[in-house]
Design a protein around this motif. Structure first.
Motif, PDB file in Angstrom:
ATOM      1  N   VAL A 131      -0.049  -1.505  12.977  1.00 51.11           N
ATOM      2  CA  VAL A 131       0.223  -1.818  11.580  1.00 51.11           C
ATOM      3  C   VAL A 131      -0.186  -3.253  11.288  1.00 51.11           C
ATOM      4  CG1 VAL A 131       2.627  -2.538  12.026  1.00 51.11           C
ATOM      5  CG2 VAL A 131       1.980  -1.699   9.742  1.00 51.11           C
ATOM      6  N   TRP A 132      -0.658  -3.484  10.094  1.00 51.17           N
ATOM      7  CA  TRP A 132      -1.052  -4.828   9.662  1.00 51.17           C
ATOM      8  C   TRP A 132       0.109  -5.454   8.893  1.00 51.17           C
ATOM      9  CZ3 TRP A 132      -3.074  -6.106   4.406  1.00 51.17           C
ATOM     10  CH2 TRP A 132      -3.500  -7.434   4.315  1.00 51.17           C
ATOM     11  N   ALA A 133       0.676  -6.524   9.448  1.00 55.85           N
ATOM     12  CA  ALA A 133       1.813  -7.201   8.827  1.00 55.85           C
ATOM     13  C   ALA A 133       1.761  -8.681   9.218  1.00 55.85           C
ATOM     14  CB  ALA A 133       3.121  -6.550   9.266  1.00 55.85           C
ATOM     15  N   PRO A 134       0.823  -9.451   8.664  1.00 53.94           N
ATOM     16  CA  PRO A 134       0.563 -10.823   9.143  1.00 53.94           C
ATOM     17  C   PRO A 134       1.694 -11.807   8.906  1.00 53.94           C
ATOM     18  CG  PRO A 134      -0.674 -10.360   7.137  1.00 53.94           C
ATOM     19  CD  PRO A 134      -0.096  -9.066   7.574  1.00 53.94           C
ATOM     20  N   ASN A 135       2.566 -11.526   7.942  1.00 53.31           N
ATOM     21  CA  ASN A 135       3.635 -12.475   7.630  1.00 53.31           C
ATOM     22  C   ASN A 135       4.953 -12.149   8.321  1.00 53.31           C
ATOM     23  OD1 ASN A 135       2.109 -14.046   5.541  1.00 53.31           O
ATOM     24  ND2 ASN A 135       2.092 -12.048   4.513  1.00 53.31           N
TER      25      ASN A 135
ATOM     26  N   LYS B 260      -4.066 -12.908  15.802  1.00 52.22           N
ATOM     27  CA  LYS B 260      -3.450 -13.895  14.914  1.00 52.22           C
ATOM     28  C   LYS B 260      -3.517 -13.475  13.449  1.00 52.22           C
ATOM     29  CE  LYS B 260      -7.662 -16.780  14.886  1.00 52.22           C
ATOM     30  NZ  LYS B 260      -8.121 -16.369  13.581  1.00 52.22           N
ATOM     31  N   GLU B 261      -4.394 -12.500  13.121  1.00 54.53           N
ATOM     32  CA  GLU B 261      -4.490 -12.016  11.733  1.00 54.53           C
ATOM     33  C   GLU B 261      -3.410 -10.996  11.393  1.00 54.53           C
ATOM     34  OE1 GLU B 261      -8.368 -13.683  12.899  1.00 54.53           O
ATOM     35  OE2 GLU B 261      -7.135 -12.091  13.779  1.00 54.53           O
ATOM     36  N   GLY B 262      -2.590 -10.633  12.359  1.00 45.07           N
ATOM     37  CA  GLY B 262      -1.388  -9.887  12.020  1.00 45.07           C
ATOM     38  C   GLY B 262      -1.380  -8.404  12.248  1.00 45.07           C
ATOM     39  N   ILE B 263      -2.182  -7.889  13.180  1.00 40.75           N
ATOM     40  CA  ILE B 263      -2.062  -6.478  13.554  1.00 40.75           C
ATOM     41  C   ILE B 263      -1.073  -6.383  14.716  1.00 40.75           C
ATOM     42  CG2 ILE B 263      -3.243  -4.473  14.536  1.00 40.75           C
ATOM     43  CD1 ILE B 263      -5.720  -5.245  13.039  1.00 40.75           C
ATOM     44  N   TRP B 264      -0.080  -5.522  14.545  1.00 41.40           N
ATOM     45  CA  TRP B 264       0.931  -5.269  15.577  1.00 41.40           C
ATOM     46  C   TRP B 264       0.689  -3.884  16.163  1.00 41.40           C
ATOM     47  CZ3 TRP B 264       5.122  -8.853  16.254  1.00 41.40           C
ATOM     48  CH2 TRP B 264       5.165  -9.892  15.309  1.00 41.40           C
ATOM     49  N   TYR B 265       1.001  -3.744  17.479  1.00 43.38           N
ATOM     50  CA  TYR B 265       0.778  -2.445  18.100  1.00 43.38           C
ATOM     51  C   TYR B 265       1.881  -2.154  19.110  1.00 43.38           C
ATOM     52  CZ  TYR B 265      -0.700  -4.404  22.573  1.00 43.38           C
ATOM     53  OH  TYR B 265      -0.725  -5.045  23.787  1.00 43.38           O
TER      54      TYR B 265
END
Length: 633
Positions: free
Chosen positions: A37-41, A66-71
């Motif tokens: 999921v993309w959640a950079p903040n 660092k651009e905010g993709i979590w896995y």
């Protein structure tokens, strides 16, 4: 994988749904589900579900970049399990969010995402897809039946059939009527029935109201096997504010603009996508391709394009800001639309991309390389507004508004147009199509017949919303099914039969569609007879033998022995009339062949003497049959 991540953040990943979301995977020989999921903040993201008692401490995700993709990879999970993302925001707030890339969702009012791999449906529409590749969409007949599944037929209010059950009901009906395509109101997951799907939360989830993703694939598959194309109404302009959805997804503005003057669509209570953000571009472009690829859809009708293009759309002074060049245009939305259409036509050639664009924005259906927006069709809202205004006028006064009939031909070939009579025109107090018509009971039906015949004779592809095909008296009731009982009455059954026969005429006559978008396909014979509210014109195909002459009378007066100019010498036969008795008409027909006289009339070298029916349309075709042969037959 690294290349995909790079392209995602560049706004150029066209299949981002294969990177993000939940997917079957095997790691170290152990099968499970990979989440991304993309959640950079976000400070922290966890996968939660019934498998861990919705406890975010059990399966925290790792930050991929660092651009905010979590896995995260969770072994042992299976298809059908529900999940959400628990997000700890920078402000210390915990929120539960549905997966923006989920392929399936819980049925409302519940909001969890559902693990649903799209790898176990076997398609059987190869023949249709092959024919689609070879079809010239511009020079083919196209008549679209727009429908909202839940109110076409239902078991009871808010209790619906499944996609598979609708397939068994909708397809034979549409096929009998002779439509070439179905257009479905939005089927992306949405929390509120009465938004009709135009305020979505799950852009990759086909709504669970009617079943599973594979159930919908079955619906499309069956349509294709029956020779019917499927279009989906798609909404990239805005999304709803429900807490589990995209709004402030990771605690900050992410999918929407940070500037509320650009983000807010106050008239709809929704938020505008941030078209300048690369990841949002990847999200939306991938979404369009997803529906076309994964569901074999034949095209998308793109909703509310004008609201994307104009910063001041639906806003008062002080609620919007000029762009950096001092204009009203949303510059990044224009750029996004062009980029989207270029990507779609590269990935899925022969797609129908139809813009609902209600302003005079130029070159909407022109290619981007020639300065256009890159759609291949535009809804002709000008024709629709003019014609509905005209048809609601008492025939006595129509002569004072004759321009409403003819003005559309001033610009009919400036775009590739669809003539739409959609759901928006028969709801919210606007009255049904039949009930817009003036006059007594008979005249209402006659007005409807003459309107529909002119629509099918006018250049442009066709679209009619459900219920119009049998003359529903009530406007669209979005929580109830159509008034099917009306088909037990002769007048309504006659309209149903009329639409069937009108479609047969339309399909059989290349002059009505082959040169729809070329000036050579149309010429006026008489556009000026406002006193009698009569117009006459010709439609051409590539073959001169297929030319049709169309004469329309928008008053209840009958005209016998009427002199009408025609382009060719010989005999003309009336091949179709809206005033036939079996359609509920008065039977003022031209039963015999009409022989031309070499007398100039209406700018033509020949004329015929004919009967012009009341509130009626006559389609005439030159024939090689002689009057004597016709009489002997």
């Amino acid at each position: 994988m690294e290349q995909d991540i790079y392209l995602f953040h560049q706004g150029n990943l066209r299949y981002s749904y294969q990177l993000l979301g939940s997917h079957k995977d095997t790691q170290h020989g152990i099968p499970g589900i990979r989440f991304a999921v993309w959640a950079p903040n976000a400070k922290q993201v966890s996968v939660v579900g019934m498998f861990n008692n919705w406890d975010g401490r059990q399966h925290p995700m790792k930050k991929w970049n660092k651009e905010g993709i979590w896995y995260a990879f969770i072994p042992g999970l299976e298809t059908g399990m529900m999940y959400k993302y628990e997000i700890l925001t920078a402000h210390g707030h915990l929120s539960l969010k549905s997966d923006p890339y989920a392929f399936s969702s819980e049925q409302r009012p519940h909001t969890a995402s559902i693990i649903y791999p799209l790898d176990h449906y076997t398609w059987n529409d190869e023949e249709w897809l092959m024919q689609r590749k070879q079809r010239n969409i511009y020079e083919s007949p196209m008549s679209i039946y727009e429908l909202h599944l839940g109110s076409w037929k239902n078991i009871e209010s808010e209790v619906f059939y499944t996609y598979r059950e609708y397939a068994g009901r909708v397809i034979p009906y549409v096929k009998e009527l002779g439509y070439t395509h179905i257009e479905l109101l939005p089927l992306t997951e949405h929390p509120y029935d009465r938004s009709w799907g135009y305020q979505a939360t799950g852009y990759y989830s086909v709504t669970s109201r009617y079943g599973t993703p594979d159930d919908f694939r079955y619906f499309v598959d069956q349509c294709h096997q029956s020779g019917i194309g499927v279009l989906l109404d798609w909404v990239p302009g805005h999304f709803c504010k429900d807490e589990h959805g995209l709004r402030k997804f990771d605690g900050e503005t992410l999918y929407e603009y940070a500037n509320p003057r650009k983000a807010e669509k106050s008239q709809w209570g929704t938020l505008t996508f941030d078209f300048a953000r690369n990841e949002v571009q990847s999200f939306l472009i991938s979404n369009a391709i997803y529906w076309l690829k994964e569901y074999h859809l034949d095209g998308l009708r793109v909703d509310a394009v004008a609201s994307m293009l104009h910063l001041d759309f639906g806003k008062n002074d002080g609620e919007w800001e000029w762009n950096e060049y001092g204009g009203r245009e949303n510059v990044e939305a224009v750029s996004f639309i062009k980029k989207m259409n270029e990507a779609i036509f590269e990935e899925v050639p022969n797609t129908l991309m139809m813009a609902e664009e209600s302003t005079s924005w130029p070159l909407v259906s022109a290619p981007t390389y020639s300065g256009g927006l890159g759609f291949n069709y535009k809804w002709n809202m000008g024709w629709m507004n003019d014609m509905l205004e005209y048809m609601e006028i008492d025939p006595i006064y129509r002569k004072h508004h004759h321009h409403l009939l003819t003005f559309s031909l001033m610009y009919a070939f400036s775009e590739n147009f669809v003539l739409p009579i959609s759901h928006d025109e028969v709801v919210h107090g606007k009255k049904s199509l039949l009930n817009k018509m003036p006059g007594d009971y008979w005249q209402k039906f006659a007005n409807l017949r003459v309107f529909l015949a002119y629509m099918y004779a006018h250049p442009g592809k066709k679209l009619l919303f459900m219920g119009g095909e049998f003359g529903q008296f009530d406007e669209w009731k979005d929580m109830e099914e159509l008034d099917w009982k009306l088909l037990d009455y002769n007048s309504h059954a006659s309209i149903f039969n009329y639409i069937k026969q009108l479609h047969q005429l339309y399909r059989d006559m290349p002059a009505l569609w082959e040169l729809d978008h070329k000036e050579d396909g149309f010429f006026w014979i008489d556009p000026h007879n406002n006193e009698q509210s009569i117009i006459a014109f010709a439609r051409n195909s590539r073959s001169s033998n297929d030319q049709l002459v169309v004469v329309c009378n928008f008053t209840p007066e009958v005209y016998h022995h009427f002199k009408m100019g025609v382009p060719e010498q010989g005999f003309y036969k009336e091949i179709f009339t809206s005033d036939a008795e079996h359609f509920g008409g008065s039977g003022q027909t031209n039963g015999l062949l009409l022989e031309t006289d070499p007398v100039p009339s209406h700018g033509q070298n020949q004329q015929i003497t004919m009967t012009i029916p009341p509130l009626g349309v006559s389609f005439l075709k030159r024939t090689s049959v002689t009057k004597e042969a016709e009489h002997e037959k």
